[in-house]
Each structure stands twice: as structure tokens, then as C-alpha cells.
Scaffold this motif. Structure first.
Motif, PDB file in Angstrom:
ATOM      1  N   ILE A   1      -8.916   5.277  -0.499  1.00 53.59           N
ATOM      2  CA  ILE A   1      -7.850   6.174  -0.044  1.00 53.59           C
ATOM      3  C   ILE A   1      -8.249   7.609  -0.385  1.00 53.59           C
ATOM      4  O   ILE A   1      -9.024   7.856  -1.314  1.00 53.59           O
ATOM      5  CB  ILE A   1      -6.483   5.842  -0.681  1.00 53.59           C
ATOM      6  CG1 ILE A   1      -6.562   5.964  -2.205  1.00 53.59           C
ATOM      7  CG2 ILE A   1      -5.993   4.474  -0.267  1.00 53.59           C
ATOM      8  CD1 ILE A   1      -5.208   5.853  -2.877  1.00 53.59           C
TER       9      ILE A   1
ATOM     10  N   THR B   1      -0.939  11.081  -0.486  1.00 51.66           N
ATOM     11  CA  THR B   1      -1.898  10.216   0.216  1.00 51.66           C
ATOM     12  C   THR B   1      -1.152   9.437   1.281  1.00 51.66           C
ATOM     13  O   THR B   1       0.092   9.418   1.309  1.00 51.66           O
ATOM     14  CB  THR B   1      -2.609   9.250  -0.755  1.00 51.66           C
ATOM     15  OG1 THR B   1      -3.662   8.586  -0.052  1.00 51.66           O
ATOM     16  CG2 THR B   1      -1.653   8.213  -1.316  1.00 51.66           C
TER      17      THR B   1
ATOM     18  N   ILE C   1      -0.914   5.549   3.051  1.00 51.15           N
ATOM     19  CA  ILE C   1      -1.298   4.151   2.959  1.00 51.15           C
ATOM     20  C   ILE C   1      -0.561   3.400   4.068  1.00 51.15           C
ATOM     21  O   ILE C   1       0.672   3.395   4.119  1.00 51.15           O
ATOM     22  CB  ILE C   1      -0.986   3.557   1.563  1.00 51.15           C
ATOM     23  CG1 ILE C   1      -1.449   2.110   1.470  1.00 51.15           C
ATOM     24  CG2 ILE C   1       0.469   3.701   1.191  1.00 51.15           C
ATOM     25  CD1 ILE C   1      -2.937   1.963   1.351  1.00 51.15           C
TER      26      ILE C   1
ATOM     27  N   PHE D   1      -7.570  -0.612  -5.212  1.00 46.42           N
ATOM     28  CA  PHE D   1      -7.720   0.683  -4.554  1.00 46.42           C
ATOM     29  C   PHE D   1      -8.734   1.550  -5.304  1.00 46.42           C
ATOM     30  O   PHE D   1      -8.985   1.358  -6.495  1.00 46.42           O
ATOM     31  CB  PHE D   1      -6.372   1.422  -4.492  1.00 46.42           C
ATOM     32  CG  PHE D   1      -5.296   0.664  -3.783  1.00 46.42           C
ATOM     33  CD1 PHE D   1      -5.178   0.729  -2.404  1.00 46.42           C
ATOM     34  CD2 PHE D   1      -4.405  -0.133  -4.488  1.00 46.42           C
ATOM     35  CE1 PHE D   1      -4.177   0.016  -1.738  1.00 46.42           C
ATOM     36  CE2 PHE D   1      -3.408  -0.843  -3.846  1.00 46.42           C
ATOM     37  CZ  PHE D   1      -3.303  -0.773  -2.466  1.00 46.42           C
TER      38      PHE D   1
ATOM     39  N   SER E   1       1.953  -0.612   0.496  1.00 49.64           N
ATOM     40  CA  SER E   1       0.843  -1.208   1.236  1.00 49.64           C
ATOM     41  C   SER E   1       1.326  -2.476   1.914  1.00 49.64           C
ATOM     42  O   SER E   1       1.595  -3.484   1.281  1.00 49.64           O
ATOM     43  CB  SER E   1      -0.306  -1.543   0.276  1.00 49.64           C
ATOM     44  OG  SER E   1      -1.326  -2.212   0.972  1.00 49.64           O
TER      45      SER E   1
END
Length: 721
Positions: free
Chosen positions: A394, A410, A412, A449, A485
Motif C-alpha cells: 500500500i 491511504t 485500500i 500489509f 480491506s
């Protein structure tokens, strides 16, 4: 010169890791269902997700096998499996059963398909059908020669994949029914019991030996020739093998393909391997060249020879290749295989290649060969594995100014994550957060991750925050990543892809028919009212008593272009008739000769409505697979069954000289077998087994009849009548 892909087996997670470390360009593996190596560890759904993530991170292609035949009652499970594959999006699915391919075509699937070696495609026919079904690559049978491979590459629109290393089967790929004929374990269902590796005696001689056990394939010395053929991929067999095997073999072939003389090929003798040969690459071999002989299992590298001397429990050995403590060695005593681990080594003071070792029997005679089966460092490859390959990458975007919170963002699965610290940023005396602390703390984010990159454009220089604040932020980020996620692999079951179950209703007659494997001189006036399928190669010998309108013909197996041209030349002037084919040539012959009717024999393994429907819509018919016995086939389905046989066929092979046509062989269970040549260099093997009385049925049956060397025709004549 073409540089082909190196394709490695991955029967387990460790094997996949070993293949990647050793330099594979692609790996092939299976889930828990529909894979032709049912006894390998294989991968559950979580394992397949892991494999997809790791192969993407490693820039290695992932091919998943769905290469068994599938029965109709398994279709709901297959649909669930295909749903999962659509979400997983591997680089290809390896398929034998064209019913699966037809189902994927209905779904408009974009996953490339590779035809399994079990599909037994030798380049003759089926090209248009395979293209239409979405096949982009063909995995050739191991029985193809160098010249046949070159010809196929030149004349087909597909990528071509060939085996270069590993176990050989006695039978032509996908055309072995030996294991299934003796019990519940089927080679076409991934559970082969390997009857070809067992010992047999000829004509009740009481001398048992492995008459049908082939040497392993090894083409590492022929890599340059293979490059010149233009093949796309070189495949290593071994989903039942260890990670050490995968690592050593892939490493050796990687060096060979890259043109590096590293001596890695010697290591091939140190991992599991039988005696090896170049298979069919240079043509059909003599029996002495292709049989393993008594030693059907692991051979190993010769590392030493005993001198016959023993001192204080130590055995003197002439060292041929370096031996280390911890190595596993084996040898033969009175034809019995024995082995042990070497626990101590002392160099001989003479300076010659002599050593004294502990771990061997002190009774070993002089000149006993010692072979290594395992090295003390065989798990060394594990230290080379990069754990970060297993984590989802990521991108983290950082922001903040002095006396404000440190922030990170970020994405996801399309969802935005935004975090800010309670603690405020302060001016740093030395390095700022962007000069090491953030990269160090946030490199790995739990087990799943990792930070693939950091964007510091919105974070001012020379700022810091306490380690506890960073730790707290990381912990909160992990929680959000896990919660947001989505599982991209969980999709609803597809109940929206209808199948056509009428299957074209193509069969022209409802009458039973008798297929004769032996010479057609068996036909007599007493049988003139019967329907027969007789060998085309013996068409001139048909008795004048036979009703020609009730005669069909079976064509010999067609394995190369020359054989196809010969058959086509013989058939092009025939005005009418019905012809039974062993393989893909039926599709091409049907196109070229529309005045004739063509069928696929039961050995084409049609075991579900989807496959039968597609074949019939291509203009040909098919006898149902003998293995389609796990459920009731509808009585109104107009198709020949072939579960009845007088001495059932169990194998087609291209190997020569196992036994001659006048011999019978038996195994330890007293099952008896014999062979017949059926044309074009192919030998068929039959199990001596007579059927019970034929019962009347509502559906037509094809009854296969083979006469053994110990039988005459009178009992069969009575059975037919």
C-alpha cells in the motif's frame, strides 16, 4: 534463439517459495478440488489468495489446475470454484475437460485457458474449437517427439508448453484407465494408484518385474534444441515432490535456460529421481532405454564406493563427490535397499580421496556404491525467502506542519483511510521523520500489509514526534486496514449460468453396437443383424456375410501430421459412413469431410452435459466416458454408454516392447493383461475380465470386445448372440 518460460510445480506453500527463490518464471498449483494431483498438499482458498499475492509481488505467473474430468453431480461445486477463480484472476487455468471451458465461455470469462496434457492434443484437429473456448496454450503430451513438437509449433496458433523433467507415465497422457479399472482410484480424477510401477510376471512364470515402469524424463542437456523449436514454456513435473526437489531442479534448469554452465545439473541426481532418459524426444525408444528395471524409485548421486576396510566401527570410502556429516546415503545389500545418515567423517592421512565414516554397515562388501538422497543443508533455501513478498503493498501519504498533528492517508480496496495523532509535531534537532523513523516503523504492517512507498510532499522537513505516538498510530492503522480491506475473493454463487441439457439429441440409432478390437474375421453370418464398429485398417477383411449398412469403423489414434494426411487421403473419396475417433482429429475430419459422420470414443472422457452439448453443437457425437458412473444418467439422453466390455481396455501407450502380442501378464492379485497393436505405433492394453450377462436397457450401449491370446471366438459368439 527463443528463451522459453520456466514453469515449476508447487504442491505446497514451501514448494512455491522454493520455486520462486530458484528462479521460476511461473508456477502451477491446485486448489482442494478438481486437481490431477489429489494427494499433494494443494491450497485451500486462503492459500490460493496468498499464492496470488506472492506471485504478483514476485512478478511470477500463477497457473491453477482444474485438470480432472468433472461429473454432472459435481457441477454446483465446480460453479462455486469458478466463481472463486474469477475473483482470484490467475494468469491461467489448466483444464482437461472441455465442459469446464464451455462453462467459462458462457460466463464470458477473461481468464486464459491452457489445455492440460491430459487433453492429449497432438496438433491434429480441434484448433477452431479450442480457440473459440478461450484456450491460448496447449501443454503437449509427454509422448511427442522433437520433430513433432517443431511441426506443431509451426502449424498451430497456440503457445506450446512441453515437459522437460520428471515422471513419465506408461500410458498416453489422459488416456489411461488402468487404475480406474482395478479400483476406485482414477488417473483422470487425480488419484492414480500407479499400476504401471508395480511388478508383473509373464505367462505365469513366477518371475515378477516392473515391465511397464518408465524412466523419468530429463532434457536439461537438450535446452538449446528446445529453444530452437520455438516452444513457449518448459515444464517441470513434481507437485508431489519436496521443496528441496523443486529448488534444486528449478535452479538447474534456470541456469541451463540462461546459458550458464554452473554445474547445477549435477544436483539433479541428489534430489528424488529415478533412472532418467530423454523420453520420446528423439523418437520411440527400445525397452532397455525406457524401462527403469528393478530400481523404480530414487537413484541419487553416486558419492562414494566402499573399500571393504573397517576400523573401530568406521568404514573406509573412496569419495567420488564430497560427503558431509548429516548426509543421507543408501546402498544395496543382497538386492535389498538400505540407508542411513552419516554422523561422523574423518579424512584419511594418505591425502587420497579416502575418508572414514560412521553411519554405514560394517559388513558392506568392497565396491558397494553409495548414493546420496539428502544433504545436510537441504533446507538452506529457506533462508533466502523474502517474507515481504507475502504482504499486500500500500502507498502511504504523510502530512503535517510544526505544532499540528501528524497525518497519514491511504487507499485500500477503493476506501480512504485517514489518521491523525493526538500528539503534535515538534521541530527536530537532527533528522526529521521523513529521514528514517517513518520508513523503519511502517515498513511492515502486520502479517498482511507493507508500505510499498511513502509520499512526504505534504510533510514539512525536520519534524519529529515521540516513538509511542508513532507506535499508537501504526496500531490504529493496522486495525483500519484489516476492517476496511474487503475480501475480494468472496463472491455469490452463480446460479445464473444455464446449461443446455438436451445435448443436441444427436444419436442416429438407438441400437446396441459391438466394437471389435481384434481382426474383423470375427464377423460371421450368425451376427449379420448386429451393429458393429470395426478397425478401418482392416476394412478389406470384412466378411461378405456382414450387413455393410450396420458397419461403422474406428480409426487408429492420430498423433502427427503425416498420420492425419494418410487417413484423410483414404477417407476423402468415401461417399458415406460413420467413423469413431480417439481424439481431436474428429473435429477437423468433420469439417473437411461433411459427407461422413464422426464420433469421439469414450476415451475422450466426456462426463458431463456441458462437454457433450458443446461437442454435439460442433457437428460430431460422442460416446460417454466409462467413468461417468457416479450418478444416474437420464434414460432419455441419446448417447452411447460404454461401461460394458469383454476384456476392457485399460491403457494406450506409445512405448514399445513391454510384452509381445502373444503374451499374458499378471500382477500379484492375479489380474491378467494382454496387448494389441491398434495402429500408428500405438499399443492398447486390456484386462482379462468377462462381463456378466448383458441386460436389456432403455439406452444404447457400445460393447467393446477384445480377444485375448488364451481365448477363441466361440464364447464371445455365444455372448453376442
Amino acid at each position: 534463439m527463443n528463451k522459453p518460460e520456466l514453469l515449476a510445480p508447487a504442491g505446497s506453500i514451501d514448494c512455491l517459495k522454493a520455486a520462486i527463490i530458484a528462479g521460476a518464471d511461473a508456477v502451477y498449483l491446485a486448489g482442494k478440488h478438481f486437481g490431477a494431483r489429489a494427494f499433494a498438499s494443494n491450497f485451500d482458498e486462503d492459500g490460493l489468495k496468498w499464492a496470488r499475492r506472492v506471485t504478483k509481488a514476485s512478478n511470477v505467473k500463477l497457473y491453477i489446475t482444474l485438470n480432472t474430468i468433472v461429473f454432472e453431480h459435481e457441477w454446483p461445486m465446480l460453479c462455486k470454484t469458478l466463481d472463486f477463480m474469477e475473483s482470484l484472476q490467475p494468469d491461467s487455468l489448466i483444464i482437461q475437460d472441455i465442459g469446464i471451458a464451455a462453462e467459462l465461455r458462457k460466463r464470458n470469462s477473461k481468464i486464459p485457458l491452457h489445455l492440460s496434457t491430459q487433453g492429449a492434443w497432438f496438433g491434429q484437429g480441434g484448433i477452431e474449437e479450442l480457440k473459440e473456448l478461450g484456450f491460448t496454450r496447449i501443454i503437449l503430451p509427454r509422448e511427442t517427439t522433437k520433430d513433432e513438437i517443431s511441426e506443431i509449433v509451426k502449424n498451430s496458433p497456440f503457445e506450446i508448453e512441453v515437459f522437460v523433467h520428471g515422471a513419465m507415465c506408461y500410458s498416453i497422457s489422459g488416456r489411461c484407465f488402468w487404475s480406474a479399472s482395478l479400483g476406485p482410484r482414477s488417473g483422470n480424477r487425480g488419484t492414480c494408484a500407479q499400476p504401471c510401477r508395480k511388478e508383473y510376471c509373464i505367462d505365469s512364470s513366477k518371475k515378477y518385474e516392473p515391465l511397464f515402469s518408465p524412466k523419468d524424463l530429463r532434457l536439461i542437456s537438450d535446452i538449446d534444441l528446445l529453444k530452437r523449436t520455438g516452444v513457449t514454456s518448459l515444464k517441470i513435473e513434481g507437485r508431489m515432490k519436496s521443496p528441496e526437489y523443486v529448488y534444486q531442479v528449478v535452479k538447474a534448469y534456470r541456469s541451463a535456460i540462461d546459458g550458464k554452465d554452473t554445474g547445477d545439473d549435477k544436483s539433479l541426481d541428489e534430489v528424488f529421481s529415478r533412472a532418467s532418459s530423454n523420453g520420446f524426444f528423439y523418437g520411440i525408444q527400445r525397452p532397455d532405454d525406457w524401462k527403469t528395471g528393478k530400481n523404480q524409485g530414487r537413484e541419487g548421486l553416486i558419492v562414494g564406493v566402499t573399500t571393504g576396510k573397517v576400523l573401530n566401527g568406521l568404514v573406509e570410502v573412496i569419495e567420488k563427490n564430497e560427503i558431509n556429516t548429516g548426509d543421507g546415503l543408501f546402498w544395496y545389500e543382497a538386492n535389498e535397499k538400505k540407508g542411513s545418515i552419516i554422523t561422523y567423517i574423518k579424512k584419511d592421512s594418505s591425502g587420497k580421496n579416502l575418508i572414514w565414516v560412521r553411519g554405514l554397515s560394517s559388513k558392506l562388501p568392497k565396491n558397494t556404491e553409495l548414493r546420496r538422497t539428502s544433504k545436510n543443508s537441504e533446507d538452506a533455501w529457506k533462508s533466502l525467502w523474502n517474507k515481504s513478498l507475502e504482504r499486500i503493498p500500500i502507498e502511504l501519504v504523510w502530512f503535517g506542519k510544526e505544532n499540528t498533528s501528524l497525518g497519514v492517508e491511504t487507499l485500500i480496496d477503493g476506501q480512504k483511510i485517514h489518521l491523525e495523532t493526538d500528539e503534535l509535531l515538534k521541530r527536530a534537532n537532527q533528522n526529521g521523520l521523513d529521514e528514517g523513523p517513518i520508513q523503519e516503523k511502517f515498513e511492515n504492517l502486520g502479517e498482511n500489509f507493507k508500505a510499498s512507498s511513502h509520499d512526504f510532499k505534504q510533510l514539512d522537513k525536520k519534524l519529529f514526534i515521540s516513538a509511542s505516538a508513532l507506535k499508537s498510530m501504526k496500531r490504529e492503522l493496522l486495525i483500519l486496514l484489516s476492517s476496511k480491506s474487503k475480501d475480494p475473493f468472496s463472491q455469490p454463487l452463480s446460479a445464473t449460468f444455464p446449461k443446455s441439457n438436451d445435448c443436441g439429441q444427436f444419436l442416429k440409432t438407438q441400437s446396441n453396437r459391438f466394437r471389435i478390437w481384434n481382426e474383423v474375421g470375427l464377423l460371421t453370418s450368425e451376427l449379420k443383424d448386429k451393429y458393429f464398429v470395426v478397425p478401418w485398417l482392416q476394412r478389406e477383411k470384412i466378411s461378405i456375410h456382414a450387413d455393410k449398412s450396420k458397419i461403422s469403423y474406428w480409426l487408429p489414434p492420430i498423433l502427427n501430421y503425416k498420420q492425419f494426411k494418410e487417413i484423410y487421403s483414404e477417407l476423402k473419396d468415401v461417399k458415406e459412413g460413420n467413423f469413431l475417433c480417439f481424439g481431436w482429429e474428429a473435429f477437423k475430419l468433420s469439417r473437411l469431410l461433411p459427407q461422413l459422420s464422426f464420433e469421439l470414443d469414450w476415451c475422450f472422457n466426456v462426463a458431463n452435459f456441458s462437454a457433450l452439448d458443446y461437442i454435439r453443437k460442433s457437428g460430431i457425437d460422442s460416446v460417454l466416458s466409462k467413468e461417468w458412473i457416479n450418478e444416474k444418467i437420464p434414460d432419455n439422453l441419446k448417447a452411447y454408454r460404454s461401461s460394458v466390455a469383454w476384456n476392457p481396455l485399460v491403457s494406450f501407450t506409445r512405448f514399445k516392447g513391454a510384452i509381445n502380442a502373444k503374451q499374458m501378464v499378471s500382477n500379484s492379485h492375479k489380474d491378467k493383461f494382454f496387448t494389441l497393436s491398434i495402429g500408428n505405433g500405438v499399443t492398447a492394453m486390456f484386462l482379462e475380465k468377462r462381463p456378466a450377462k448383458l441386460c436389456k436397457t432403455k439406452f444404447p450401449i457400445q460393447i467393446d470386445i477384445a480377444l485375448s491370446p488364451e481365448e477363441d471366438f466361440h464364447p464371445i459368439l455365444k455372448f453376442l448372440s
